[in-house]
Design a protein around this motif. Sequence first.
Motif, PDB file in Angstrom:
ATOM      1  N   ASP B 284       0.823  -1.213   0.000  1.00 42.75           N
ATOM      2  CA  ASP B 284       0.000   0.000   0.000  1.00 42.75           C
ATOM      3  C   ASP B 284       0.855   1.259   0.000  1.00 42.75           C
ATOM      4  O   ASP B 284       0.540   2.241  -0.661  1.00 42.75           O
ATOM      5  N   ALA B 285       1.948   1.230   0.779  1.00 43.27           N
ATOM      6  CA  ALA B 285       2.807   2.406   0.875  1.00 43.27           C
ATOM      7  C   ALA B 285       3.454   2.695  -0.474  1.00 43.27           C
ATOM      8  O   ALA B 285       3.627   3.851  -0.859  1.00 43.27           O
ATOM      9  N   VAL B 286       3.785   1.649  -1.206  1.00 45.92           N
ATOM     10  CA  VAL B 286       4.356   1.852  -2.540  1.00 45.92           C
ATOM     11  C   VAL B 286       3.298   2.472  -3.440  1.00 45.92           C
ATOM     12  O   VAL B 286       3.534   3.462  -4.126  1.00 45.92           O
ATOM     13  N   MET B 287       2.093   1.897  -3.388  1.00 47.11           N
ATOM     14  CA  MET B 287       1.025   2.399  -4.239  1.00 47.11           C
ATOM     15  C   MET B 287       0.728   3.862  -3.925  1.00 47.11           C
ATOM     16  O   MET B 287       0.382   4.637  -4.790  1.00 47.11           O
ATOM     17  N   LYS B 288       0.832   4.234  -2.655  1.00 44.44           N
ATOM     18  CA  LYS B 288       0.462   5.584  -2.262  1.00 44.44           C
ATOM     19  C   LYS B 288       1.675   6.492  -2.137  1.00 44.44           C
ATOM     20  O   LYS B 288       1.545   7.627  -1.688  1.00 44.44           O
ATOM     21  N   ARG B 289       2.842   5.984  -2.513  1.00 42.65           N
ATOM     22  CA  ARG B 289       4.052   6.791  -2.455  1.00 42.65           C
ATOM     23  C   ARG B 289       4.267   7.432  -1.093  1.00 42.65           C
ATOM     24  O   ARG B 289       4.584   8.609  -0.977  1.00 42.65           O
ATOM     25  N   ASP B 290       4.072   6.647  -0.073  1.00 45.93           N
ATOM     26  CA  ASP B 290       4.237   7.171   1.278  1.00 45.93           C
ATOM     27  C   ASP B 290       5.704   6.985   1.677  1.00 45.93           C
ATOM     28  O   ASP B 290       6.085   5.962   2.230  1.00 45.93           O
ATOM     29  N   TYR B 291       6.522   7.989   1.381  1.00 48.62           N
ATOM     30  CA  TYR B 291       7.964   7.850   1.592  1.00 48.62           C
ATOM     31  C   TYR B 291       8.367   7.559   3.031  1.00 48.62           C
ATOM     32  O   TYR B 291       9.134   6.633   3.282  1.00 48.62           O
ATOM     33  N   PRO B 292       7.879   8.314   3.999  1.00 46.57           N
ATOM     34  CA  PRO B 292       8.313   8.008   5.375  1.00 46.57           C
ATOM     35  C   PRO B 292       7.956   6.581   5.772  1.00 46.57           C
ATOM     36  O   PRO B 292       8.748   5.885   6.415  1.00 46.57           O
ATOM     37  N   LEU B 293       6.780   6.157   5.363  1.00 42.90           N
ATOM     38  CA  LEU B 293       6.345   4.814   5.733  1.00 42.90           C
ATOM     39  C   LEU B 293       7.209   3.760   5.037  1.00 42.90           C
ATOM     40  O   LEU B 293       7.631   2.771   5.642  1.00 42.90           O
ATOM     41  N   LEU B 294       7.493   3.984   3.761  1.00 42.45           N
ATOM     42  CA  LEU B 294       8.350   3.052   3.024  1.00 42.45           C
ATOM     43  C   LEU B 294       9.730   2.994   3.663  1.00 42.45           C
ATOM     44  O   LEU B 294      10.294   1.923   3.881  1.00 42.45           O
ATOM     45  N   GLN B 295      10.243   4.182   3.953  1.00 46.51           N
ATOM     46  CA  GLN B 295      11.554   4.271   4.575  1.00 46.51           C
ATOM     47  C   GLN B 295      11.549   3.486   5.884  1.00 46.51           C
ATOM     48  O   GLN B 295      12.468   2.728   6.172  1.00 46.51           O
ATOM     49  N   GLY B 296      10.488   3.651   6.641  1.00 46.53           N
ATOM     50  CA  GLY B 296      10.369   2.961   7.921  1.00 46.53           C
ATOM     51  C   GLY B 296      10.276   1.449   7.756  1.00 46.53           C
ATOM     52  O   GLY B 296      10.974   0.696   8.425  1.00 46.53           O
ATOM     53  N   THR B 297       9.428   1.015   6.824  1.00 44.23           N
ATOM     54  CA  THR B 297       9.271  -0.438   6.657  1.00 44.23           C
ATOM     55  C   THR B 297      10.553  -1.057   6.105  1.00 44.23           C
ATOM     56  O   THR B 297      10.946  -2.133   6.534  1.00 44.23           O
ATOM     57  N   PHE B 298      11.208  -0.352   5.179  1.00 50.02           N
ATOM     58  CA  PHE B 298      12.468  -0.871   4.647  1.00 50.02           C
ATOM     59  C   PHE B 298      13.462  -1.053   5.782  1.00 50.02           C
ATOM     60  O   PHE B 298      14.175  -2.051   5.862  1.00 50.02           O
ATOM     61  N   LEU B 299      13.504  -0.047   6.655  1.00 52.62           N
ATOM     62  CA  LEU B 299      14.448  -0.101   7.763  1.00 52.62           C
ATOM     63  C   LEU B 299      14.130  -1.286   8.669  1.00 52.62           C
ATOM     64  O   LEU B 299      15.015  -2.053   9.056  1.00 52.62           O
ATOM     65  N   VAL B 300      12.861  -1.441   8.972  1.00 51.86           N
ATOM     66  CA  VAL B 300      12.465  -2.541   9.847  1.00 51.86           C
ATOM     67  C   VAL B 300      12.838  -3.879   9.210  1.00 51.86           C
ATOM     68  O   VAL B 300      13.418  -4.752   9.859  1.00 51.86           O
ATOM     69  N   PHE B 301      12.543  -4.029   7.916  1.00 50.24           N
ATOM     70  CA  PHE B 301      12.893  -5.271   7.228  1.00 50.24           C
ATOM     71  C   PHE B 301      14.405  -5.495   7.249  1.00 50.24           C
ATOM     72  O   PHE B 301      14.886  -6.585   7.540  1.00 50.24           O
ATOM     73  N   ALA B 302      15.139  -4.424   6.923  1.00 47.49           N
ATOM     74  CA  ALA B 302      16.589  -4.554   6.845  1.00 47.49           C
ATOM     75  C   ALA B 302      17.163  -4.943   8.197  1.00 47.49           C
ATOM     76  O   ALA B 302      17.985  -5.858   8.302  1.00 47.49           O
ATOM     77  N   VAL B 303      16.711  -4.267   9.229  1.00 44.13           N
ATOM     78  CA  VAL B 303      17.213  -4.573  10.561  1.00 44.13           C
ATOM     79  C   VAL B 303      16.850  -6.012  10.940  1.00 44.13           C
ATOM     80  O   VAL B 303      17.676  -6.753  11.482  1.00 44.13           O
ATOM     81  N   ALA B 304      15.639  -6.414  10.583  1.00 47.62           N
ATOM     82  CA  ALA B 304      15.212  -7.782  10.901  1.00 47.62           C
ATOM     83  C   ALA B 304      16.125  -8.792  10.218  1.00 47.62           C
ATOM     84  O   ALA B 304      16.566  -9.772  10.827  1.00 47.62           O
ATOM     85  N   VAL B 305      16.430  -8.537   8.948  1.00 48.99           N
ATOM     86  CA  VAL B 305      17.273  -9.474   8.203  1.00 48.99           C
ATOM     87  C   VAL B 305      18.688  -9.492   8.778  1.00 48.99           C
ATOM     88  O   VAL B 305      19.279 -10.566   8.974  1.00 48.99           O
ATOM     89  N   VAL B 306      19.224  -8.307   9.081  1.00 52.90           N
ATOM     90  CA  VAL B 306      20.573  -8.249   9.643  1.00 52.90           C
ATOM     91  C   VAL B 306      20.622  -8.984  10.986  1.00 52.90           C
ATOM     92  O   VAL B 306      21.525  -9.781  11.239  1.00 52.90           O
ATOM     93  N   LEU B 307      19.625  -8.728  11.803  1.00 50.08           N
ATOM     94  CA  LEU B 307      19.602  -9.394  13.113  1.00 50.08           C
ATOM     95  C   LEU B 307      19.473 -10.903  12.956  1.00 50.08           C
ATOM     96  O   LEU B 307      20.168 -11.669  13.625  1.00 50.08           O
ATOM     97  N   ALA B 308      18.627 -11.319  12.043  1.00 51.31           N
ATOM     98  CA  ALA B 308      18.460 -12.756  11.820  1.00 51.31           C
ATOM     99  C   ALA B 308      19.779 -13.373  11.370  1.00 51.31           C
ATOM    100  O   ALA B 308      20.165 -14.455  11.818  1.00 51.31           O
ATOM    101  N   ASN B 309      20.462 -12.649  10.503  1.00 50.95           N
ATOM    102  CA  ASN B 309      21.753 -13.149  10.044  1.00 50.95           C
ATOM    103  C   ASN B 309      22.762 -13.223  11.172  1.00 50.95           C
ATOM    104  O   ASN B 309      23.585 -14.138  11.229  1.00 50.95           O
ATOM    105  N   LEU B 310      22.688 -12.239  12.051  1.00 48.85           N
ATOM    106  CA  LEU B 310      23.580 -12.244  13.203  1.00 48.85           C
ATOM    107  C   LEU B 310      23.339 -13.492  14.041  1.00 48.85           C
ATOM    108  O   LEU B 310      24.274 -14.210  14.420  1.00 48.85           O
ATOM    109  N   VAL B 311      22.071 -13.754  14.279  1.00 47.21           N
ATOM    110  CA  VAL B 311      21.716 -14.929  15.068  1.00 47.21           C
ATOM    111  C   VAL B 311      22.226 -16.191  14.371  1.00 47.21           C
ATOM    112  O   VAL B 311      22.828 -17.072  14.989  1.00 47.21           O
ATOM    113  N   VAL B 312      22.018 -16.248  13.047  1.00 46.49           N
ATOM    114  CA  VAL B 312      22.468 -17.413  12.281  1.00 46.49           C
ATOM    115  C   VAL B 312      23.985 -17.568  12.393  1.00 46.49           C
ATOM    116  O   VAL B 312      24.497 -18.662  12.628  1.00 46.49           O
TER     117      VAL B 312
END
Lengths: 567, 329
Positions: B284-312
């Motif tokens: 939805d954020a992509v469809m609505k061009r909601d930059y702050p929200l996209l930026q936020g979700t990207f960050l959350v995803f990225a941090v989640a992936v980095v943390l998961a990798n750390l755990v791995v």
Amino acid sequence: MRKRESLLALIGTVVLVLTLSIPVMQCAPAAEEEVTPPPEEEVTPPPEEEEIQYGGRLNVGFPAEEGIETLICDETWQYTEMGCVFWPLVYDQLWILGPAPDYEPLPRLATSWETEDGKTWTFHLREDATFHDGVPVTAEDVAFTIEYLPQADPAWAYPDCICEPGSIKAIDDYTVEFTLEATIGGPYPAAFWMPIFPKHIWEPYKDDMLSYANYPLIGSGPFKLKEFKPAEYIWFEANEDYWGGRPYVDEVVFRTYGSEDALYMALKSGEVDIIGYSGCSALVVDDFRETENIEVIVSPGIGMVWLSFNLYKDGPLQDLNVRKAIMHGIDRDRMIDLVYLGYAEKVDSFMYPELADHNPNLPQYDYDPDLANEILDEGGYIDTDNDGIRNDPDTGENLSFELIVPSDWTDEVKAATLIKEQLEDIGIDIVMKVLDLDTFYEYLYVPEEELYDIGFGEEEPGPHADWIWEFGRSYEAGGEGWNTAYYDNPDFDEALDKMLAEVDTTKRREYLYEMQMMMAEDLPYGFLVRPDLINPVRTDKFEGYVETMGGVSTWINPWTYFEVHLK
Amino acid sequence: MALKGFASFAIRKAIAAIITIFAIVCVNFLIFRMVPGDPIRMMFRDPRITAEQMQLVREKFGLDKPLWEQFNCYLTELFQGNLGISFWQKRPVLEVIADRIPQTLLLVVTALAIAVILGTILGAIAGWKTGTKIDSFILGISLTLYSVPTFCMGIIFLLIFAFQLAIFPLGGISTAASGLTGFGYWKDVLWHMFLPAISIVLWYGGEYVLLTRSSMQDASGQDYITTARAKGLKESAVLRNHALRNALLPVVTITGVNLAFAVAGIIEAETVFSWPGVGRLVYDAVMKRDYPLLQGTFLVFAVAVVLANLVVDLIYGYIDPRIKVGKSE
């Protein structure tokens, strides 16, 4: 060997699917029983002479991208499908646009109104209306809303509610008076399509209304908001204390679906009774026609589709002959057949042909490639370099135009392809540029930045659409914004102002006729089609769907929700 | 000694993760500034907004300041846990995302866990019995599932199980407007979760089968397996203690890497099944061009992936006998 392996794989897949489904089938009925919504037979016996049955829950499906995520009173209430359908259920208005075919202004919170000059308006309110929290609706609430809502978001600021500072007065508890900056003539009173907010709740947020989350929502409409779950559903219940009597259905639920396929399945399976706004695509209409318990209601559309010619940009498009040739070069019948599968009609104005204000004598630009070629030849647009594209006699450049269209408008993207193909036949090259919706509007609304030559346009003027004519107001006369064609005709501006201020219906119509004629002759906009609205509705539980232009559920048609009832 | 070594290994990995996250924050910030177009104008569908009104909003969001100052401000706010205000929902991005995270975690963690366990077991069996009928059976299923796009599988499931057989709902996380609470509600949620979860399990499960299978095949040909067998160990003990233990290493690695790709799958699954999670929010954020929200979700995803990798990484350091973190010093 290989064959055997793939056979085994196939068997494997089948077995997998079957084994998965068996345990599921066994436990499903129990689960289903658990979650069955409150029985719809729970009917409250009404004190009504007619035999209309009260009760039931009307389920309405929306594709997710048409949904709303908050209850903040921002432009989503104007520009998203769910946004503009949901609020007229929970908020009452001073007056409301009546159903088809007359679209008369009907009293709601106001029982009557008067004005002498079209500027100063007095509204007399009914005394038995209350908000959902029991507080009476008074002139204070109306004055408060008219004062602050137009400031909250430009989407609420229309000439029929922008008042002279300090002019809004609650004369007594049930009389409001205000003076508009502009004069509003015509058959409709001021303050159209405006939710009346409870002052006692909104007062602290009056300077920044968008900062208020608005939940729990308190309105005074025929429905109360029971529960709002963003991205899931909005749950309404009948307002038992509504001054006009409660609506027939007990509940209405707006549900969102992640994909159109899921939404269509939901309708076929009976999970939803109607589609909330846009109806269904013409591609699936036959499928719905064959489905039991579904009736397909085809209504004339509310949306108009046209081409905006960017007249700011220097070049051959500024030549009326080129625009005329383009219009004669487009085969709209073919467009209707191929793109809209027959579900559309041709239009020649912003005014719907069935309305009395539509000028029946407008010049028609029928498909005529020979005439188009002739016009271009006469204008000196000859293909001098033999590349199949005509050249501009002044610059020698190819007659090539950039046509922008948003990717979301799938039908119009197809129409654009067709236009490109057809204009090739008359030696005009079209470069299609498909943009995302926001970028599209960003380009379209600033013709001075010369980011496009021709843009698709689509709006839903509705029957009370003085605002649509602002698309023709010149920049000099303050038309910045909507005038996507950069149309500049002082005569039009004059006629527009006179029309807006004219109280006499006949004279007003003369101005409207004149304006339509000017637009049709000057061609800042090339009107194309008005797509039908195809509403598949379920008929097994409910009847009484109200049809207006645009179908059974639109921003001008909350009537379905007020009138629909159990069979 | 060993613990100390492991601690320093863990700290090194953690520092690397922090640096990665910082780099992501920078890129994340810049990407959205490089996108053409004025986000403020895109916030308003209404063309009648005046230049002054736009300027006010621009100031409100701090977009009138120079880029460096914006970045500075972004970092400062970020450390205070402020991800900005969503253009579209007009409330804090963190709040918007936080509302959706539990739903996504519920679906994804459950489904991925099942996929990993099931995939590994089946893959191990197939790899151990290479060339047999069981192997080609499992391989056939996995290849089929792995090659079907999630979106397509989801729609087919909806069509068969929700629409034709009507034993599962057509989407959503719970029955709309059911008024259910407590146990009834959770039962309802589980019922709604079945199809999306199964889609994810089947898709990712297939991948794990393929991976474990080939890794198992490699391991089963190794000398240490022959040695183990020569020692007279039972076949099941050889499988469990010698082959599987070694074969699992690449599976662990891929689980971490896979999480990044899982994000895309989640977006698809959530869209098909109308699941109100972070995936659909991104869509939805992509469809609505909601930059702050996209930026936020990207960050959350990225941090989640980095943390998961750390755990791995940490798990890897712990289970791989070749990474002798304890003895390196």
